[in-house]
Design a protein around this motif. Sequence first.
Motif, PDB file in Angstrom:
ATOM      1  N   ALA A 189       0.825  -1.207   0.000  1.00 46.64           N
ATOM      2  CA  ALA A 189       0.000   0.000   0.000  1.00 46.64           C
ATOM      3  C   ALA A 189       0.859   1.256   0.000  1.00 46.64           C
ATOM      4  CB  ALA A 189      -0.934  -0.013   1.206  1.00 46.64           C
ATOM      5  N   ASN A 190       1.944   1.246   0.750  1.00 49.85           N
ATOM      6  CA  ASN A 190       2.821   2.417   0.802  1.00 49.85           C
ATOM      7  C   ASN A 190       3.406   2.712  -0.578  1.00 49.85           C
ATOM      8  OD1 ASN A 190       4.046   4.439   2.593  1.00 49.85           O
ATOM      9  ND2 ASN A 190       5.975   3.451   2.014  1.00 49.85           N
ATOM     10  N   THR A 191       3.843   1.669  -1.267  1.00 53.69           N
ATOM     11  CA  THR A 191       4.388   1.840  -2.617  1.00 53.69           C
ATOM     12  C   THR A 191       3.307   2.333  -3.569  1.00 53.69           C
ATOM     13  OG1 THR A 191       6.093   0.163  -2.311  1.00 53.69           O
ATOM     14  CG2 THR A 191       5.426   0.629  -4.572  1.00 53.69           C
ATOM     15  N   LEU A 192       2.114   1.757  -3.480  1.00 58.36           N
ATOM     16  CA  LEU A 192       1.013   2.160  -4.366  1.00 58.36           C
ATOM     17  C   LEU A 192       0.639   3.621  -4.140  1.00 58.36           C
ATOM     18  CD1 LEU A 192      -1.080  -1.102  -3.984  1.00 58.36           C
ATOM     19  CD2 LEU A 192      -0.047  -0.289  -6.119  1.00 58.36           C
ATOM     20  N   LEU A 193       0.575   4.035  -2.882  1.00 54.95           N
ATOM     21  CA  LEU A 193       0.265   5.432  -2.577  1.00 54.95           C
ATOM     22  C   LEU A 193       1.339   6.361  -3.140  1.00 54.95           C
ATOM     23  CD1 LEU A 193      -0.910   4.975   1.127  1.00 54.95           C
ATOM     24  CD2 LEU A 193      -2.353   5.790  -0.761  1.00 54.95           C
ATOM     25  N   ASN A 194       2.591   5.955  -3.021  1.00 56.64           N
ATOM     26  CA  ASN A 194       3.691   6.765  -3.545  1.00 56.64           C
ATOM     27  C   ASN A 194       3.668   6.843  -5.067  1.00 56.64           C
ATOM     28  OD1 ASN A 194       4.579   7.211  -0.950  1.00 56.64           O
ATOM     29  ND2 ASN A 194       6.186   5.647  -1.024  1.00 56.64           N
ATOM     30  N   GLN A 195       3.023   5.863  -5.708  1.00 59.09           N
ATOM     31  CA  GLN A 195       2.895   5.851  -7.167  1.00 59.09           C
ATOM     32  C   GLN A 195       1.627   6.573  -7.634  1.00 59.09           C
ATOM     33  OE1 GLN A 195       5.076   4.502  -9.509  1.00 59.09           O
ATOM     34  NE2 GLN A 195       6.512   4.236  -7.817  1.00 59.09           N
ATOM     35  N   GLY A 196       0.909   7.173  -6.703  1.00 54.28           N
ATOM     36  CA  GLY A 196      -0.263   7.953  -7.078  1.00 54.28           C
ATOM     37  C   GLY A 196      -1.581   7.209  -7.010  1.00 54.28           C
ATOM     38  N   VAL A 197      -1.562   5.945  -6.574  1.00 52.00           N
ATOM     39  CA  VAL A 197      -2.806   5.187  -6.429  1.00 52.00           C
ATOM     40  C   VAL A 197      -3.538   5.689  -5.190  1.00 52.00           C
ATOM     41  CG1 VAL A 197      -3.823   2.905  -6.055  1.00 52.00           C
ATOM     42  CG2 VAL A 197      -1.822   3.164  -7.554  1.00 52.00           C
ATOM     43  N   GLN A 198      -4.816   5.988  -5.323  1.00 55.71           N
ATOM     44  CA  GLN A 198      -5.614   6.438  -4.188  1.00 55.71           C
ATOM     45  C   GLN A 198      -6.334   5.241  -3.560  1.00 55.71           C
ATOM     46  OE1 GLN A 198      -7.912  10.141  -4.741  1.00 55.71           O
ATOM     47  NE2 GLN A 198      -6.941  10.338  -6.758  1.00 55.71           N
ATOM     48  N   ILE A 199      -6.088   5.045  -2.288  1.00 59.24           N
ATOM     49  CA  ILE A 199      -6.698   3.931  -1.545  1.00 59.24           C
ATOM     50  C   ILE A 199      -7.730   4.515  -0.580  1.00 59.24           C
ATOM     51  CG2 ILE A 199      -6.250   2.061   0.118  1.00 59.24           C
ATOM     52  CD1 ILE A 199      -3.394   1.916  -1.000  1.00 59.24           C
ATOM     53  N   PRO A 200      -8.984   4.078  -0.664  1.00 60.99           N
ATOM     54  CA  PRO A 200      -9.546   2.979  -1.468  1.00 60.99           C
ATOM     55  C   PRO A 200     -10.203   3.423  -2.778  1.00 60.99           C
ATOM     56  CG  PRO A 200     -11.136   3.637   0.164  1.00 60.99           C
ATOM     57  CD  PRO A 200      -9.960   4.552   0.350  1.00 60.99           C
ATOM     58  N   ARG A 201     -10.091   4.711  -3.148  1.00 62.70           N
ATOM     59  CA  ARG A 201     -10.806   5.181  -4.344  1.00 62.70           C
ATOM     60  C   ARG A 201     -10.433   4.369  -5.577  1.00 62.70           C
ATOM     61  NH1 ARG A 201     -10.312   8.571  -8.685  1.00 62.70           N
ATOM     62  NH2 ARG A 201     -12.136   9.882  -9.194  1.00 62.70           N
ATOM     63  N   ASP A 202      -9.144   4.152  -5.796  1.00 59.34           N
ATOM     64  CA  ASP A 202      -8.683   3.404  -6.965  1.00 59.34           C
ATOM     65  C   ASP A 202      -8.524   1.915  -6.675  1.00 59.34           C
ATOM     66  OD1 ASP A 202      -8.468   5.854  -8.308  1.00 59.34           O
ATOM     67  OD2 ASP A 202      -6.383   6.111  -7.664  1.00 59.34           O
ATOM     68  N   LEU A 203      -8.181   1.587  -5.462  1.00 60.55           N
ATOM     69  CA  LEU A 203      -7.877   0.197  -5.104  1.00 60.55           C
ATOM     70  C   LEU A 203      -8.123  -0.011  -3.620  1.00 60.55           C
ATOM     71  CD1 LEU A 203      -6.458  -2.488  -6.258  1.00 60.55           C
ATOM     72  CD2 LEU A 203      -4.403  -1.598  -5.107  1.00 60.55           C
ATOM     73  N   SER A 204      -8.904  -1.017  -3.275  1.00 65.89           N
ATOM     74  CA  SER A 204      -9.082  -1.399  -1.873  1.00 65.89           C
ATOM     75  C   SER A 204      -7.945  -2.330  -1.468  1.00 65.89           C
ATOM     76  CB  SER A 204     -10.430  -2.092  -1.667  1.00 65.89           C
ATOM     77  OG  SER A 204     -11.490  -1.177  -1.784  1.00 65.89           O
ATOM     78  N   VAL A 205      -7.500  -2.230  -0.217  1.00 64.65           N
ATOM     79  CA  VAL A 205      -6.390  -3.052   0.275  1.00 64.65           C
ATOM     80  C   VAL A 205      -6.756  -3.631   1.641  1.00 64.65           C
ATOM     81  CG1 VAL A 205      -3.962  -3.085   0.979  1.00 64.65           C
ATOM     82  CG2 VAL A 205      -4.685  -1.648  -0.951  1.00 64.65           C
TER      83      VAL A 205
END
Length: 268
Positions: A189-205
């Motif tokens: 999740a930390n890597t995804l957030l740093n890549q601009g992925v919005q959690i949970p808007r774009d991806l639930s984890v």
Amino acid sequence: EEVVVKVQRPDVATLVRQDLQALAWLGPRMVGRIPVAALANPPALVELFAETIVEELAQYSSVPVYNELRSRGVPTVILGQRSPFCAEFISVETEDLAASLSITRHLLELGHRRIAFLAGPQSAPWAAERLAGYQKALREAGVAPDDRLIFNSGTTVDEGAKTALQFISERCEATALQAVNDLVAIGAANTLLNQGVQIPRDLSVAGFGNVLVSEFFRVPLTTVRQDLRLGAGTIVDLVFRRLAGEDAPSSTLPAELIVRESCGATRR
């Protein structure tokens, strides 16, 4: 009297130690990491185990060690899923399959159908059960498990972070990600957030285990809670029952789904 307690989680080992000290049982001493070379001499290793609680024994879980414990008739209590070669020892296990299934069901109820799974080492029974729970929930919902959505991720934050980069590069179009444990989930999740992925808007984890940091992560993590206090108390009870010569049964600990902000309804 000899007794061996195999505890794969240091936090639970600490609770066990506290319980035993509170009961004024001074026999056990704690053993941390043991040199791998010690595995070459199972009798000597078992001598070291005598009257101890062994922390993080997973990497020492070789067949010769258990054969030595078995031949000596040393009462042994294991916390966690048992490997086939130590199946006859009593244990305290979490409902890994059922708990993992409950997380996947939660994601399915939110509308997710493409759910990626960051899997742990399949040689570990607990990791295999968590993957099986995920797959079972999908089948029950009429969703065919897709091997392209399963990633081998290990067990650590760093391994979760590396797997997240693979997840991004493979563009698997998942709307949710379920990890084998909280550390892998947090690293990913930390890597995804740093890549601009919005959690949970774009991806639930979602993770597994409810480690302390999961509640205070950048996006508080949906997970399952294992009752560590109950687990420690059950271990202590089994230790004393084994020392008394009783044929104590193995025990299974329930796990509770904890819903936090990292999961939301699918937008696709």
